[in-house]
Design an enzyme around this catalytic site. Structure first.
Site, short mmCIF file in Angstrom:
data_model
loop_
_atom_site.label_atom_id
_atom_site.label_comp_id
_atom_site.label_asym_id
_atom_site.label_seq_id
_atom_site.Cartn_x
_atom_site.Cartn_y
_atom_site.Cartn_z
N ARG A 187 4.42 -6.66 -7.38
CA ARG A 187 3.85 -5.53 -7.85
C ARG A 187 3.89 -5.45 -9.23
NH1 ARG A 187 3.15 0.58 -5.59
NH2 ARG A 187 1.73 -0.48 -4.16
N HIS A 211 -5.41 -4.95 -4.65
CA HIS A 211 -4.52 -4.23 -3.76
C HIS A 211 -4.89 -5.05 -2.34
CE1 HIS A 211 -1.27 -1.96 -2.41
NE2 HIS A 211 -1.63 -0.74 -2.40
N GLN A 221 -3.36 -3.53 0.78
CA GLN A 221 -3.94 -2.07 1.20
C GLN A 221 -5.16 -2.40 2.07
OE1 GLN A 221 -2.70 1.10 0.42
NE2 GLN A 221 -4.15 1.71 1.98
N ASP A 268 -9.15 7.36 -4.16
CA ASP A 268 -7.73 7.05 -4.60
C ASP A 268 -7.52 8.25 -5.59
OD1 ASP A 268 -5.69 5.65 -5.58
OD2 ASP A 268 -6.86 3.98 -6.15
N CYS A 313 -5.66 5.68 -0.10
CA CYS A 313 -4.48 4.70 -0.01
C CYS A 313 -3.12 5.35 -0.17
CB CYS A 313 -4.63 3.76 -1.00
SG CYS A 313 -4.98 4.35 -2.42
N ARG A 319 0.11 -0.02 6.94
CA ARG A 319 0.65 -0.88 5.81
C ARG A 319 1.69 -1.99 6.25
NH1 ARG A 319 0.20 0.46 0.59
NH2 ARG A 319 0.50 -2.08 0.53
N1 NVA Z 1 -5.03 2.87 -8.10
C1 NVA Z 1 -3.92 3.40 -7.48
C2 NVA Z 1 -3.31 2.78 -6.27
C3 NVA Z 1 -2.02 3.42 -5.92
C4 NVA Z 1 -1.81 2.57 -4.44
C5 NVA Z 1 -2.64 2.99 -8.62
O1 NVA Z 1 -2.88 1.80 -9.14
O2 NVA Z 1 -1.85 3.53 -9.20
N1 CP Z 2 -0.69 2.75 -1.11
C1 CP Z 2 0.29 2.30 -1.70
O1 CP Z 2 0.22 0.96 -2.29
O2 CP Z 2 1.31 3.10 -1.80
P1 CP Z 2 2.65 2.86 -2.68
O3 CP Z 2 2.21 3.07 -4.14
O4 CP Z 2 3.41 3.83 -2.47
O5 CP Z 2 3.27 1.54 -2.44
#
Ligand code: NVA
Ligand code: CP
Length: 331
Positions: free
Chosen positions: A106, A133, A136, A229, A270, A315
């Site tokens: 990540r 992502h 997800q 989101d 998400c 997930r």
């Molecule tokens: N768009 C958000 C998604 C989190 C799962 C982020 O990148 O923080």
């Molecule tokens: N939806 C998601 O990716 O959550 P986290 O950021 O908690 O992993």
């Protein structure tokens, strides 16, 4: 379906059949988990979990899923490795690839995870980048299939910042799976035109449609799924909030939006979500801008039509499917 040895970096790399196979494998693994049937067929293997951004769901999903499959995990947090600071992605990939059977990553730019995958000769799984992502999306598809019984033809509206990981991935997902996706946002937050073009080309072969609109009334009419989101994503500067609140407020998911979508429409997110002021950032921004909630009202988030916690649980089952399939586990 043989996905052994494949990376999982973005849905664009997978066919609709492969995506649906992973969703169905996740459903089978979920059933086994509920029955208490062990699936620890990958005993003796180990996976590295690299997180350059924070996480609750993705990290826990990889850890629990790996454990259920019989594997060991090593978690590397944003400060816990030399990567990027003292060691290049290419070198890190070759070191980790020699010790682990799979690597989750990540981070920020998609090109980083692509580079990691090109140098590591074990499967690399994208646990979120700025652009995509993909894990997800598998959870979202499983949730949709469980709820409606089918995926193709589902009408979804995404409200909010449509140029980041979640919206980009939803667009690819919809195009691949023959869904009808409306991205409803301020035009400054529409996705990269190149990606829209690619998705529309795919859509023309699957019966999907991708619509971009600024009209929050027309855009939310007659939908099966309303998705949102957070408005400011991880890695964006705090200064983005002021502009974002002004630009995104017309796209907040409210009871009116859900009513226009239809009484059977489900709400998806998400997560994490600022649906109330019970978080540090939610409270700070709520007080600063005079809001009780941000991207979705608490009423919608907590309503019967909200499936966000099923989505979160999924997930784990879908990430388990990705690891199992790409590491060649058979059930
Ligand atoms: N768009 C958000 C998604 C989190 C799962 C982020 O990148 O923080
Ligand atoms: N939806 C998601 O990716 O959550 P986290 O950021 O908690 O992993």
């Amino acid at each position: 379906m043989n996905l052994k040895g494949r990376d999982f970096l973005k849905l664009l790399d997978y066919t609709p059949e492969e995506i649906e196979y992973l969703v169905d494998l996740a459903a089978r693994l979920k059933e086994k988990k509920k029955k208490g049937e062990l699936v620890d067929v990958l005993k003796g293997k180990n996976v590295a979990l690299i997180f350059e951004k924070t996480s609750t769901r993705t990290r826990c999903s990889f850890e629990v899923a790996a454990h259920d499959l019989g594997m060991g995990t090593t978690y590397l947090d944003p400060s816990g490795s030399q990567m990027g600071k003292k060691e290049s992605m290419a070198d890190t990939a070759r070191v980790l690839g020699s010790m682990f059977e799979g690597i989750e990553y990540r981070g920020f730019e998609q090109e980083k995870v692509e580079e990691l995958a090109s140098y590591a000769d074990v499967p690399v799984w994208n646990g979120l980048t700025n652009e995509f992502h993909p894990t997800q999306m598998l959870a979202d598809l499983l949730t949709i299939k469980e709820h409606f019984g089918y995926i193709k033809g589902i009408r979804m509206v995404y409200m909010g910042d449509a140029r980041y990981n979640t919206a980009n991935s939803l667009m690819v997902m919809a195009a691949k799976m023959g869904m009808h996706l409306t991205l409803c946002s301020n035009k400054n937050y529409f996705p990269d035109p190149e990606l829209v073009k690619t998705c529309r080309e795919i859509a023309s072969t699957t019966g999907a449609s991708i619509t971009l609109t600024e009209d929050a009334i027309e855009g939310t009419k007659d939908k099966d799924v309303v998705y949102t989101d957070i408005w400011v994503s991880m890695g964006e500067p705090d200064s983005a909030w002021v502009e974002r609140i002004t630009d995104m407020t017309p796209y907040k998911v409210t009871k009116d939006v859900m009513q226009r979508a239809g009484k059977d429409a489900i709400f998806m997110h998400c997560l994490p979500s600022y649906h109330d002021l019970k978080t540090e950032i939610g409270r700070e921004k709520g007080e600063q801008f005079g809001f009780e909630d941000l991207e979705v009202t608490d009423e919608v988030f907590e309503s019967e039509n909200s499936v966000v916690f099923k989505e979160a649980e999924n997930r784990m089952h879908t990430i388990k499917a990705v690891m199992a399939a790409t590491l060649g586990a058979e059930f």
